[in-house]
Every structure is written in C-alpha cells, then in structure tokens.
Design an enzyme around this catalytic site. Structure first.
Site, PDB file in Angstrom:
ATOM      1  N   ASN A 108       0.795  -1.245   0.000  1.00 39.14           N
ATOM      2  CA  ASN A 108       0.000   0.000   0.000  1.00 39.14           C
ATOM      3  C   ASN A 108       0.819   1.284   0.000  1.00 39.14           C
ATOM      4  OD1 ASN A 108      -2.523  -1.179  -0.207  1.00 39.14           O
ATOM      5  ND2 ASN A 108      -2.608  -1.559   1.999  1.00 39.14           N
ATOM      6  N   ASP A 112       0.308  -8.257 -10.974  1.00 37.66           N
ATOM      7  CA  ASP A 112      -1.075  -7.785 -10.997  1.00 37.66           C
ATOM      8  C   ASP A 112      -1.439  -7.074  -9.692  1.00 37.66           C
ATOM      9  OD1 ASP A 112      -1.553  -8.893 -13.541  1.00 37.66           O
ATOM     10  OD2 ASP A 112      -1.911 -10.860 -12.663  1.00 37.66           O
ATOM     11  N   GLY A 136       5.981  -9.814 -11.938  1.00 43.01           N
ATOM     12  CA  GLY A 136       5.163 -10.464 -10.918  1.00 43.01           C
ATOM     13  C   GLY A 136       5.099 -11.965 -11.119  1.00 43.01           C
ATOM     14  N   GLY A 162      -6.110 -11.107  -7.543  1.00 45.78           N
ATOM     15  CA  GLY A 162      -4.991 -11.648  -6.772  1.00 45.78           C
ATOM     16  C   GLY A 162      -4.998 -11.241  -5.307  1.00 45.78           C
TER      17      GLY A 162
END
Ligand SMILES: Nc1ncnc2c1ncn2[C@@H]1O[C@H](COP(=O)(O)OP(=O)(O)OP(=O)(O)O)[C@@H](O)[C@H]1O
Ligand SMILES: CCCCCCCCCCCCC/C=C/[C@@H](O)[C@H](CO)NC(=O)CCCCC
Ligand SMILES: [Ca+2]
Length: 500
Positions: A130, A153, A195, A457
């Site tokens: 975050n 993702d 990723g 995800g």
C-alpha cells in the site's frame, strides 16, 4: 498496421541522436573516403515474433554537416509533435513481486530506454504493501504524464486503486455509493511485468517482456480498460480489472498467500491442492445482461488492437456522458437469478490470458466494451473439472460443457447460501452443527463454509458482493494484442524497417 506512411514511421522512432565517430560500431569503409563524415543514429522499434518489441538502430552518414543537422532537427521536431508520448513519469517498483527481480529489471532493461527517449522519471521503491497507493493520494499528480508500476497484478492493482481513488476524491465522488458514476482516470498506467501471473500485461500486450512494455510506454500507446467496482452493504471493497473469482480461484489464492516464499510456483502448488479438495459452494447469483455490447462470450474472434466492439462502446459512452441527467437508465433493466452449487464463479473483465493459459479464462472477453464475462462452473466430477481446466491450455472450447455457463454482464450480485441462511434468521441448530462438522473435515466436498473472493490476486473479506462494470474507467500504455501480420511465425517488419 503494415502500411507505410510518414506518421507510422515517426510513431516507431524512439530517439534520434548525432553519432560520434569514435563511438561508431560499424566500419564499412564507406565513410573513410569522405573528407569529414557526419552522421546521426535513429533508434526505432523493431517488431519481432510473438508480439515482442526490441530497440534497434540505424546510422546515416553524409559529408555535409549542415544537411546532417537539418535531418536531426527535422526528425526531432517530428518526435516533439507526438503529443501522446510521456515526458515525465512516476515509477513505483515492488522489489518483492514475483521472483524479486523488479529493481534489477527496471534498472537494467527499462531505465536506459527511458533515458534514451528523454523521459524524466521520479522513482519510488516501495517499502511496504500500500506504499504506492497511499503515495498517489499525496503526490502532485498533475506533474506526470503517466504512472509506471514494476511488479505483478497486485502491484498494478495498488497503483490503479491509488489513481482511481485520488480521481474520485478530487472530484467529490463517494466511492462507497455503488451507483455513483465514477470519474474517468486519464493518467495512463504502464506495467513493467515483474510479478507471478502478470495477466493484465499479457492480456493487453500479448507477451510478458519488460522491454516490450517499456517501448509501448515510450511510443505513448493508449488502451482504455473496463474496471469493476465491488461493494458490500454500501461499502466500497475493491476495484477489479482481471479476475473476480469465488470457489476455485478464491481457494487457490487463500492457500497460496501462506506460501509466498515459493514465488510464482505457489500457484501450481495451491492449484493442485485446491483441485484435489474439490470444494463446491452454494449461493445465488443475480446479474444484468450486457445488452449494449455487440459481442458474445462464445465469439470466435478475440479483442485485438483497434477492436471495433470496444470502439462502439466508446461511442456509446460518449453519448451517455452527453445525455447524463436527462434520463435514469439501467436500474430498471431485467435481472436474471441463478441459484446453485458451484465449483467456481469467475467474473472476468478481460480474457485473463497469461503464460499458464495463453487464451485465458474467457478468450473472447473485451478489454474496453463495458462488460464482464460471468462464468459459472457448477458442481461436477473431479474428472470433468479437470477436462474443463485442461481446455484453458489448448484450442478446445472451455464453455462447451453442460456444467459450464457463461454470460456477458454489466453488473452482478452474489450471496452465499450460508449468509442467506444467517440473514433470514434460520435458527436451525442441526444445520449449524452440520456446518461445524464440515468445517472440521475439509475433505468433505459439500462445503458449508464460505469460499473467499479472489479480486485480481487479493482476497476480499465479504462473500456477499455487488459488482458493476465501469466502461473504460482507466487507460494503459498499451494497444491491445496486435493481429499477426501475414505469416503467423514470420517476424513482422516495422514501418521504419520497411521504409529502409
Ligand atoms: N515493498 C513491499 N513489501 C511488501 N509487499 C509489497 C511491497 N510493495 C508492494 N507490495 C505488495 O505486494 C503484493 C504482490 O505484488 P505483485 O503483484 O507485484 O507480485 P505477485 O503477487 O508475485 O504477482 P501477481 O500479482 O502477478 O501474481 C501487492 O499486492 C503489493 O501491494
Ligand atoms: C492440468 C492443467 C490445468 C491448468 C489450468 C490452468 C488454468 C490457469 C488459468 C489462469 C487464470 C489466471 C487468472 C488471473 C488471475 C490474476 O488476477 C491473479 C493475480 O495475479 N492470479 C491468480 O489468482 C493466480 C491464479 C493461478 C491459477 C493457477
Ligand atoms: Ca470488458
């Protein structure tokens, strides 16, 4: 796309630079005869196999210094006129995504290309989950022509939540209102894949390749994208662009989060385990079919660069914006209700093609048509479910099974049987005891516990959700998957090469 025009050639040029002779790579002998050679190098996009792009270069020589400078000047002016190209980018790198190579990939493969293309960057290496999202609420966003995320993702999702959230906040829109018309986000996002699944990159570019993605950013490509909003009881939960999955994909994700240390392999491990557990879930799905779009999930043609179905939706969206306020549409439109026992409920805004499944969960889904494909996989045998899964990896139709239904929708709601029972105050002690029994014995397929939603995800906390597709809410530095030119396997030449 295979035609030569002045504009196409400029579109494919990355940079033009005066060539210094002591740095010259090739010594053909030609220039040695010249009294005082002058040269410039053109760096351009070379299209290779399987949607891969590379940076190539060609050097032009001439004896006349003035002529040489005129060429450099003219080409630079033409490049300056390419207004869709970004000049200033904000870059977020997740150093822990995928195989933990994000920082290295950016520094070695992407940063040199941005610098060649004279793009300035502010780079943030994230320190916690975050970080990027929160940062996007604070930065002076107008300073940038785009935001780049280096990761998977999940990292893309963070950046998207930051940007869309910021847009709504700045415009005074309450994200908790599921019916609020959201404000479009015009700042494009570029994805440098680093990723584990990288499904958004694969489904919008056609390949997982950091250099290709960097070149799509440099040439200023633009691909609009549908975004679904997910609410529970008038509370905003999340946005989704790829997969919203309950049952199979929700269970895989929940299990795999405990195995992050395994890297991308965690999905194979948890996928196998979840397949064996073969849990099904009871619930009710209600949805509004997407009547506005021209396509259907069973179409043979997929969404490709310049897709006319997505263009049509774009026109409809523009008309809606003009008419807004004159009429209240949609809410009165029909709802279809389906109750059942499901192994998987998957709502996809795009094909969800990825290296594990090159055609994706819904091969004919569109990136920007304002709809999602809702795939319902009912309770069936393990063998049938395996046949269904295997068809994601070959050319056979994965919807051609009696236990699979697919609908193109613009909104849907889901409630699990368990929450319905709780909400309707059923105090059937026997039922509750049975629920407990099944939770204690996970091998029992008639699962009375809820599954969780996998939202691009990430797991959602509520099983009861309300979902709406927002047509073209955001934009990517991409152009969709290009149709192959002529021979499927032949390297297709870029316009610059054809001109040469
Ligand atoms: N510095 C950080 N430390 C820990 N977590 C982070 C950090 N930066 C970002 N994250 C979080 O890591 C999560 C996973 O990252 P990411 O999507 O890049 O990789 P992945 O999960 O391996 O790949 P994929 O999403 O393609 O399966 C994201 O949800 C993001 O919020
Ligand atoms: C016998 C062989 C059968 C093989 C079947 C393969 C089917 C694979 C379909 C893959 C679909 C991926 C959908 C994308 C989901 C992403 O939003 C999400 C975040 O990155 N990834 C996963 O949830 C990770 C999901 C991982 C699934 C394995
Ligand atoms: Ca769509």
């Amino acid at each position: 796309h295979c035609q030569i025009s002045g504009l196409d050639v400029i579109e494919g040029i990355i940079a033009v630079e005066e060539t210094e002779f002591n740095k010259k790579q090739r010594n053909t002998g030609k220039w040695q005869k010249m009294a005082k050679p002058h040269a410039f190098t053109v760096y351009y996009v070379k299209k290779a196999r399987n949607h891969r792009w590379r940076c190539s270069d060609v050097t032009f020589w001439c004896v006349d210094e003035h002529l040489c400078n005129q060429w450099i000047q003219a080409l630079k002016e033409l490049l300056e006129m390419q207004k869709s190209r970004p000049k200033q980018l904000l870059v977020y790198i997740n150093p822990y995504g995928g195989r933990r190579q994000g920082k290295r990939i950016y520094e070695q493969k992407v940063a040199p290309l941005f610098s060649l293309a004279s793009i300035s960057t502010d780079v943030v290496i994230t320190e916690h989950a975050n970080h990027a999202k929160d940062n996007l609420f604070e930065v002076n966003i107008n300073k940038y022509d785009g935001v780049v995320c280096v990761g998977g993702d999940g990292m893309f999702s963070e950046v998207m939540h930051g940007l869309i959230g910021r847009m709504q906040k700045d415009s005074g829109i309450d994200q908790n209102n599921p019916k609020a018309p959201l404000v479009q986000c015009n700042i494009r996002i570029g994805i440098i894949p680093a990723g584990s699944t990288d499904c958004i990159c694969y489904s919008t570019v056609g390949i997982i390749d950091p250099v290709t993605s960097a070149l799509h950013i440099i040439v200023g490509d633009c691909q609009p994208l549908d975004v679904s909003s997910v609410h529970h009881n008038n509370t905003f939960l999340k946005y989704s662009v790829s997969l919203l999955g309950y049952g199979f994909y929700g269970d895989i994700l929940k299990d795999s989060e405990k195995k992050r240390w395994m890297g991308p392999m965690r999905y194979d491990y948890s996928g196998f385990k979840t397949f064996l557990s073969h849990h099904y879930y009871e619930g009710t799905i209600s949805f509004q079919p997407a009547r506005h779009t021209l396509g259907s999930p069973r179409d043979k043609d997929s969404c490709r660069t310049g897709c006319y179905i997505c263009k049509k939706s774009e026109q409809q969206l523009a008309e809606q914006h003009k008419e807004r306020g004159l009429k209240r549409e949609e809410d009165e439109e029909e709802w279809k209700v389906i109750k059942g026992k499901f192994l998987a409920i998957n709502a996809v805004n795009m094909s969800c093609a990825c290296p594990r499944s090159p055609k994706g969960l819904s091969p004919a889904a569109h990136l920007a048509d304002g709809s999602a494909d809702l795939i319902l996989v009912r309770k069936c045998s393990r063998f049938d479910f395996l046949r269904y899964l295997v068809r994601h990896t070959n050319q056979d139709d994965q919807f051609d099974f009696s236990f699979v239904d697919v609908y193109r929708v613009k909104s849907f709601q889901f409630t699990s049987k368990l929450s319905e029972d709780n909400e309707s105050n059923v105090t059937d002690i026997g039922k509750k005891r049975f629920g407990q029994f099944c939770r204690d014995h996970p091998a029992c397929c008639c699962n009375s516990a809820n599954s969780t939603w996998n939202c691009d995800g990430e797991t959602l906390d509520s099983s009861a959700i309300e979902v709406r597709v927002h047509c073209q809410l955001m934009k990517l530095f991409a152009r969709g998957i290009e149709e192959n030119c002529k021979g499927e396997d032949a390297d297709s030449q870029s316009s610059v090469e054809q001109l040469l």
